[in-house]
Motif scaffolding. Structure first.
Motif, PDB file in Angstrom:
ATOM      1  N   ASP A 127       0.821  -1.214   0.000  1.00 28.27           N
ATOM      2  CA  ASP A 127       0.000   0.000   0.000  1.00 28.27           C
ATOM      3  C   ASP A 127       0.859   1.271   0.000  1.00 28.27           C
ATOM      4  N   LYS A 128       2.188   1.090   0.060  1.00 30.98           N
ATOM      5  CA  LYS A 128       3.089   2.241   0.081  1.00 30.98           C
ATOM      6  C   LYS A 128       3.891   2.377  -1.215  1.00 30.98           C
ATOM      7  N   ASP A 131       4.523   5.978  -2.442  1.00 29.94           N
ATOM      8  CA  ASP A 131       5.482   6.696  -1.599  1.00 29.94           C
ATOM      9  C   ASP A 131       6.897   6.163  -1.789  1.00 29.94           C
ATOM     10  N   CYS A 147       8.081  15.429   4.013  1.00 30.43           N
ATOM     11  CA  CYS A 147       7.026  14.441   4.204  1.00 30.43           C
ATOM     12  C   CYS A 147       6.359  14.630   5.560  1.00 30.43           C
ATOM     13  N   TYR A 149       5.240  12.689   9.047  1.00 32.56           N
ATOM     14  CA  TYR A 149       5.663  11.509   9.795  1.00 32.56           C
ATOM     15  C   TYR A 149       4.881  11.425  11.098  1.00 32.56           C
ATOM     16  N   SER A 150       4.392  10.217  11.382  1.00 29.46           N
ATOM     17  CA  SER A 150       3.659   9.974  12.625  1.00 29.46           C
ATOM     18  C   SER A 150       4.604   9.307  13.614  1.00 29.46           C
ATOM     19  N   LYS A 189       6.088   2.780   7.231  1.00 24.64           N
ATOM     20  CA  LYS A 189       4.626   2.904   7.166  1.00 24.64           C
ATOM     21  C   LYS A 189       4.112   4.187   7.806  1.00 24.64           C
ATOM     22  N   ASN A 190       4.954   4.866   8.593  1.00 24.00           N
ATOM     23  CA  ASN A 190       4.539   6.115   9.232  1.00 24.00           C
ATOM     24  C   ASN A 190       4.868   7.347   8.397  1.00 24.00           C
ATOM     25  N   SER A 192       4.241   9.599   5.081  1.00 16.37           N
ATOM     26  CA  SER A 192       3.156   9.845   4.122  1.00 16.37           C
ATOM     27  C   SER A 192       3.419  11.136   3.342  1.00 16.37           C
ATOM     28  N   GLN A 193       2.856  11.195   2.159  1.00 17.57           N
ATOM     29  CA  GLN A 193       2.908  12.361   1.273  1.00 17.57           C
ATOM     30  C   GLN A 193       4.337  12.898   1.079  1.00 17.57           C
TER      31      GLN A 193
END
Length: 311
Positions: A127-128, A131, A147, A149-150, A189-190, A192-193
């Motif tokens: 799913d990445k 990215d 980006c 980041y969580s 996985k943390n 995104s964008q």
């Protein structure tokens, strides 16, 4: 994640090694390292990890194919082995990536049977893909990226980094990057964008060596490496001789089939999980402060377990 030429070198080396074994040759790690102009540790990793699915064994420092086993040369031996290995590795990744890879490889192989089986517990990152493409471009072109980041507290923030390498440790995917000249690891996985920036940078020269010598994702660039001495009982000795840790050096082999060995690390968490996994068959001899950390954790565990049982 290695670039294409890295994969080419590895696959070429593996197929040549398997071809030699298939022809009945007994292979020396030292001689192969010289032949392929690589380290003995890399060749040992080929046998212990990359070729672990084949019926091969080590006898008197020589690697051999099990008697009676033969890889059929119905196609080019090299092509068949490469496809089988690739198929099993992609199965371990799982998800859409595995499904797509299997379909592509099936078209090439024109058969469903695969004599190789691997059990790789690698998390699904299909799913990445979008990215990852941006990350790979940034690494290849040496460009900074921005980006979201969580973090561990699930707080989302924006960051600007210099991406160096996509890596997998113990089945989990990470991005190794520089931020303000500090080497950091980001759980893939943390992220995104990701957005490419036009600012370029010079990559970290020693990263490959650092990764080769690391025991886990806990490695540190700026920490002074230090040595940990360990004692392994008979069962653990068999395992650590068969699959040595990076930087492992055998100090003594004892008459009762136990051994003392050492590893060089940059962070205590590189070795602590390994020792705990092997309790009571692996012991830390030095340094004392790491030995005490294990003992403190064990004491805390015993006290907590008694509390839970009594409660």
């Amino acid at each position: 994640m290695a670039y294409k030429h890295d994969y080419d070198k590895i696959l070429t080396r593996l197929t040549v090694i398997l071809s030699k074994l298939n022809d009945g040759e007994a292979l020396s790690v030292k001689e192969l390292a010289k032949e392929f102009n690589t380290s003995e540790r890399t060749i040992q990793r080929d046998f212990n990890e990359r070729l672990a699915s084949f019926p091969i064994y080590q006898e008197k420092k020589k690697w051999k194919m099990q008697e009676g086993y033969k890889i059929e040369k119905t196609q080019s031996l090299e092509d068949e082995i490469v496809l089988d290995i690739m198929e099993k590795i992609t199965e371990g990744i799982g998800g859409k990536f595995s499904t797509k890879a299997h379909k592509l490889l099936s078209k090439i192989k024109n058969e469903d049977f695969n004599p190789i089986y691997t059990k790789l517990n690698i998390e699904d990152i299909s799913d990445k893909f979008g990215d990852i493409q941006v990350l790979e471009t940034a690494i290849r072109e040496k460009k900074e990226l921005q980006c979201f980041y969580s973090n561990e507290k699930h707080e989302l923030y924006t960051t600007t980094i210099q991406p160096l390498k996509i890596v997998n440790f113990e089945g989990f995917w990470y991005l190794i990057a520089l931020q303000d000249d500090i080497l950091k690891k980001y759980y893939l996985k943390n992220i995104s964008q990701p957005k490419l920036l036009e600012v370029t940078f010079e990559p970290e020269d020693e990263l490959e060596k650092l990764l080769d010598n690391s025991l886990s994702i806990w490695f540190q660039r700026d920490n002074e490496p230090f040595e940990v001495k360990l004692y392994a009982d008979k069962l653990a000795t068999k395992y650590f001789k068969r699959r040595p840790l990076p930087t492992q050096k055998i100090d003594s082999l004892n008459s009762d089939d136990t051994m003392e060995f050492s590893v060089t690390i940059t962070h205590e968490m590189e070795i602590l999980p390994i020792v705990k996994y092997w309790i009571p068959r692996l012991y830390i001899l030095a340094p004392q402060w790491i030995k005490e950390m294990v003992e403190d954790d064990l004491q805390e565990y015993l006290e907590a377990s008694r509390f839970i049982i009594e409660d």
